[in-house]
Design a protein around this motif. Structure first.
Motif, PDB file in Angstrom:
ATOM      1  N   ASP A 175      -3.096   6.342   5.035  1.00  0.00           N
ATOM      2  CA  ASP A 175      -4.248   7.019   4.427  1.00  0.00           C
ATOM      3  C   ASP A 175      -5.091   6.043   3.616  1.00  0.00           C
ATOM      4  O   ASP A 175      -6.314   6.043   3.703  1.00  0.00           O
ATOM      5  CB  ASP A 175      -3.793   8.155   3.501  1.00  0.00           C
ATOM      6  N   ILE A 176      -4.430   5.223   2.801  1.00  0.00           N
ATOM      7  CA  ILE A 176      -5.150   4.272   1.956  1.00  0.00           C
ATOM      8  C   ILE A 176      -5.923   3.277   2.811  1.00  0.00           C
ATOM      9  O   ILE A 176      -7.109   3.036   2.580  1.00  0.00           O
ATOM     10  CB  ILE A 176      -4.205   3.540   0.983  1.00  0.00           C
TER      11      ILE A 176
ATOM     12  N   VAL B 147      -4.776  10.995  -0.640  1.00  0.00           N
ATOM     13  CA  VAL B 147      -3.966  10.076   0.169  1.00  0.00           C
ATOM     14  C   VAL B 147      -2.496  10.271  -0.188  1.00  0.00           C
ATOM     15  O   VAL B 147      -2.170  10.551  -1.332  1.00  0.00           O
ATOM     16  CB  VAL B 147      -4.357   8.594  -0.051  1.00  0.00           C
ATOM     17  N   THR B 148      -1.629  10.114   0.790  1.00  0.00           N
ATOM     18  CA  THR B 148      -0.191  10.218   0.532  1.00  0.00           C
ATOM     19  C   THR B 148       0.607   9.122   1.226  1.00  0.00           C
ATOM     20  O   THR B 148       1.834   9.139   1.183  1.00  0.00           O
ATOM     21  CB  THR B 148       0.349  11.595   0.971  1.00  0.00           C
ATOM     22  N   SER B 149      -0.094   8.165   1.855  1.00  0.00           N
ATOM     23  CA  SER B 149       0.619   7.117   2.596  1.00  0.00           C
ATOM     24  C   SER B 149      -0.229   5.845   2.645  1.00  0.00           C
ATOM     25  O   SER B 149      -1.430   5.875   2.375  1.00  0.00           O
ATOM     26  CB  SER B 149       0.900   7.580   4.023  1.00  0.00           C
ATOM     27  N   ALA B 150       0.412   4.763   3.049  1.00  0.00           N
ATOM     28  CA  ALA B 150      -0.310   3.499   3.256  1.00  0.00           C
ATOM     29  C   ALA B 150      -1.368   3.675   4.334  1.00  0.00           C
ATOM     30  O   ALA B 150      -2.475   3.149   4.216  1.00  0.00           O
ATOM     31  CB  ALA B 150       0.669   2.394   3.649  1.00  0.00           C
TER      32      ALA B 150
ATOM     33  N   TRP C  68       0.846  -1.213   0.000  1.00  0.00           N
ATOM     34  CA  TRP C  68       0.000   0.000   0.000  1.00  0.00           C
ATOM     35  C   TRP C  68       0.871   1.250   0.000  1.00  0.00           C
ATOM     36  O   TRP C  68       0.550   2.238  -0.655  1.00  0.00           O
ATOM     37  CB  TRP C  68      -0.947  -0.015   1.197  1.00  0.00           C
TER      38      TRP C  68
ATOM     39  N   ALA D 171      -3.287  11.923  -5.071  1.00  0.00           N
ATOM     40  CA  ALA D 171      -2.199  12.354  -4.199  1.00  0.00           C
ATOM     41  C   ALA D 171      -2.243  13.839  -3.878  1.00  0.00           C
ATOM     42  O   ALA D 171      -1.680  14.257  -2.866  1.00  0.00           O
ATOM     43  CB  ALA D 171      -0.855  12.002  -4.830  1.00  0.00           C
TER      44      ALA D 171
ATOM     45  N   ALA E 299       1.273   7.018  -6.634  1.00  0.00           N
ATOM     46  CA  ALA E 299       0.292   8.101  -6.790  1.00  0.00           C
ATOM     47  C   ALA E 299       0.965   9.461  -6.642  1.00  0.00           C
ATOM     48  O   ALA E 299       0.763  10.364  -7.471  1.00  0.00           O
ATOM     49  CB  ALA E 299      -0.837   7.941  -5.772  1.00  0.00           C
TER      50      ALA E 299
ATOM     51  N   ALA F 209       0.837   4.287  -2.751  1.00  0.00           N
ATOM     52  CA  ALA F 209       0.784   5.702  -2.383  1.00  0.00           C
ATOM     53  C   ALA F 209       1.947   6.456  -3.011  1.00  0.00           C
ATOM     54  O   ALA F 209       1.777   7.570  -3.530  1.00  0.00           O
ATOM     55  CB  ALA F 209       0.801   5.855  -0.861  1.00  0.00           C
ATOM     56  N   ASP F 210       3.120   5.855  -3.016  1.00  0.00           N
ATOM     57  CA  ASP F 210       4.300   6.478  -3.616  1.00  0.00           C
ATOM     58  C   ASP F 210       4.116   6.668  -5.126  1.00  0.00           C
ATOM     59  O   ASP F 210       4.464   7.717  -5.675  1.00  0.00           O
ATOM     60  CB  ASP F 210       5.535   5.626  -3.317  1.00  0.00           C
TER      61      ASP F 210
ATOM     62  N   MET G  89      -8.535   7.439  -5.149  1.00  0.00           N
ATOM     63  CA  MET G  89      -7.551   8.067  -4.270  1.00  0.00           C
ATOM     64  C   MET G  89      -6.533   8.822  -5.104  1.00  0.00           C
ATOM     65  O   MET G  89      -5.897   8.249  -5.992  1.00  0.00           O
ATOM     66  CB  MET G  89      -6.878   6.999  -3.415  1.00  0.00           C
TER      67      MET G  89
END
Length: 129
Positions: free
Chosen positions: A121-122, A116-119, A73, A97, A80, A77-78, A95
């Motif tokens: 958040d996801i 979202v910007t991180s696992a 995840w 970024a 994104a 996020a990375d 989702m």
């Protein structure tokens, strides 16, 4: 988690290409094996695995499923954040970024999208359904 998660870049409401070389470089450290017959890669992390379809041209969009890793995840996020791609899990909100990405989503997705910007958040968004 075995549901499908599509990852795609959008520009002006249309599916668009991300930099495939760049996206491939983000994915490459985690590719444990591939099967070219199915455009498939198994991604491996310290805490689990994920299946990816679309490994031959990830800049054109790809799909992951069977995600059993928080690090997977984090990788999504990375991707994104760094490649400007939208993460779209089945049954959950799209989702993005950054807020700036919202205007590029197709009609009907923009108002649903969450940033979202991180696992973390996801996973929070997935838990909220």
């Amino acid at each position: 988690m075995s549901f499908d998660v599509h990852v795609q870049r959008f520009v002006d409401g249309e599916a668009a290409r991300a930099d495939g070389t760049f996206v491939g470089a983000l994915l490459a450290p985690h590719v444990a094996r591939t099967d070219p017959n199915f455009d498939f890669a198994e991604l491996r992390f310290d805490d689990g695995t994920a299946d990816l379809y679309g490994i031959d041209d990830p800049g054109g969009g790809f799909m992951v499923n069977h995600v059993s890793s928080q690090q997977a995840w984090a990788l999504l996020a990375d991707v994104a954040v760094r490649a400007g791609m939208t993460v779209m899990p089945a049954g959950a909100a799209p989702m993005i970024a950054t807020e700036a990405m919202r205007m590029h989503l197709p009609d009907g997705l923009a108002h649903q999208a969450v940033v979202v910007t991180s696992a973390t958040d996801i996973l929070r968004c997935l838990a909220e359904g």
